[in-house]
Design a protein around this motif. Structure first.
Motif: not given
Length: 343
Positions: A76-94
């Motif tokens: 939920n950010a105005q600017l995102t600097q990341s790729n899909l794989r890394d975002m999903e990895a972080l969410v899955a870990d949380n």
């Protein structure tokens, strides 16, 4: 009545699943924005940012089963600097850590098959979800096309989630970078390596130091503190160190802002994520995007290259040591065998 947590509830599949589940279960439906969602019998809508571990833990209290349908989720950010794989990895870990801490009985992981690579759930998410001890069942679903399929769902999901942000005019930043991280290092050591790297890559124009619980970045010459961060001890361990941004000329503070900068090892791997989340810059937004944001992106890429190179060198050195040890042992064995033979 069992309580089920359903992520991705606003999606096409999530909405149909919700209609079925509410007939027999108490459902907590999770979305990033619930402005237009109405509470109904056996359904409680909760606005949750799963990129935030503490929010994930809070929403899972007293939950029996969680259904992980939050694929292709954007922070939920105005600017995102990341790729899909890394975002999903972080969410899955949380998600997996929150399930473990709340003694959730089961995780149901809904995976896509036969879909474009950029939307496909990779096996890494399943590995992460399974690591913390909560039983995981994986369900494969086919790629849905058509007017009411996944293309339609993704477009509407983006519209629902991005438009409220523009109306609220909250200008914050999420940046996630994957790096190589040898298992010999703790995340606190990796953080210190980053601080030293920041000094070198800026030709010591910036002084970046970690002293106990405090991480401070200064602009030398002017002796001006750019960012001041404090370690969140309760959220940190050998595989995760989290710093809360508490001050500095480049950051907004106060008003319950929860800007963090963290180093997190991906479970059972030699990789880590460096994540800047909920960061609100003090610079005018357009100027920030054209200057500081681009500099941060470049620095993180260079740090990732450095860590990859260092990991490769360490791996090569380990192979050389192993080879030399094998040769030495083989030689000793040969000499001993020869000595015994002549005796």
């Amino acid at each position: 009545m069992q309580k089920i947590l359903l992520t991705g509830a606003p999606s096409y599949i999530g909405a149909h699943l919700l209609d079925k589940l509410k007939e027999k279960y108490e459902v907590i439906a999770v979305a990033k924005n619930i402005e237009h969602k109405q509470q109904e019998t056996n359904v409680t809508w909760r606005a949750v940012e799963l990129f935030d571990l503490e929010q994930a833990k809070q929403v899972m209290k007293d939950v029996d089963i969680v259904i992980y349908l939050a694929h292709s989720m954007m922070p939920n950010a105005q600017l995102t600097q990341s790729n899909l794989r890394d975002m999903e990895a972080l969410v899955a870990d949380n998600f997996a850590k929150a399930a473990r801490d709340n003694d959730v009985k089961h995780i149901v992981f809904v995976n896509n098959v036969n879909v474009p690579a950029r939307l496909r759930r990779n096996i890494e998410c399943e590995r992460i979800l399974s690591f913390y001890g909560t039983p995981v069942t994986t369900l494969q679903k086919n790629f849905i096309t058509g007017s009411k399929g996944i293309v339609y769902a993704v477009v509407n999901m983006l519209a629902r989630n991005l438009l409220p942000q523009q109306q609220q005019n909250i200008k914050n930043v999420c940046s996630i970078t994957r790096i190589a991280a040898s298992n010999d290092y703790t995340m606190e050591q990796i953080a210190n390596m980053y601080a030293n790297f920041l000094n070198k890559v800026t030709f010591n124009m910036v002084e970046s130091t970690i002293d106990g619980k405090y991480f401070e970045i200064k602009l030398l010459g002017l002796n001006k503190v750019l960012l001041s961060m404090k370690k969140m001890s309760q959220s940190s361990d050998s595989d995760r160190v989290v710093y809360q941004i508490v001050g500095g000329a480049l950051s907004k503070t106060g008003n319950n802002l929860n800007s963090t900068f963290e180093f997190r090892r991906l479970v059972n791997s030699s990789q880590a994520l460096v994540a800047l989340q909920n960061y609100q810059p003090s610079l005018p937004w357009l100027f920030y995007k054209l200057t500081q944001a681009q500099l941060h992106k470049i620095v993180m890429r260079l740090f990732a290259i450095k860590m990859k190179k260092q990991s490769s060198q360490k791996s090569s050195l380990a192979k050389v040591v192993k080879l030399r040890s094998s040769i030495a042992l083989g030689t000793i064995g040969f000499l001993l065998a020869k000595r015994i033979k002549f005796q």
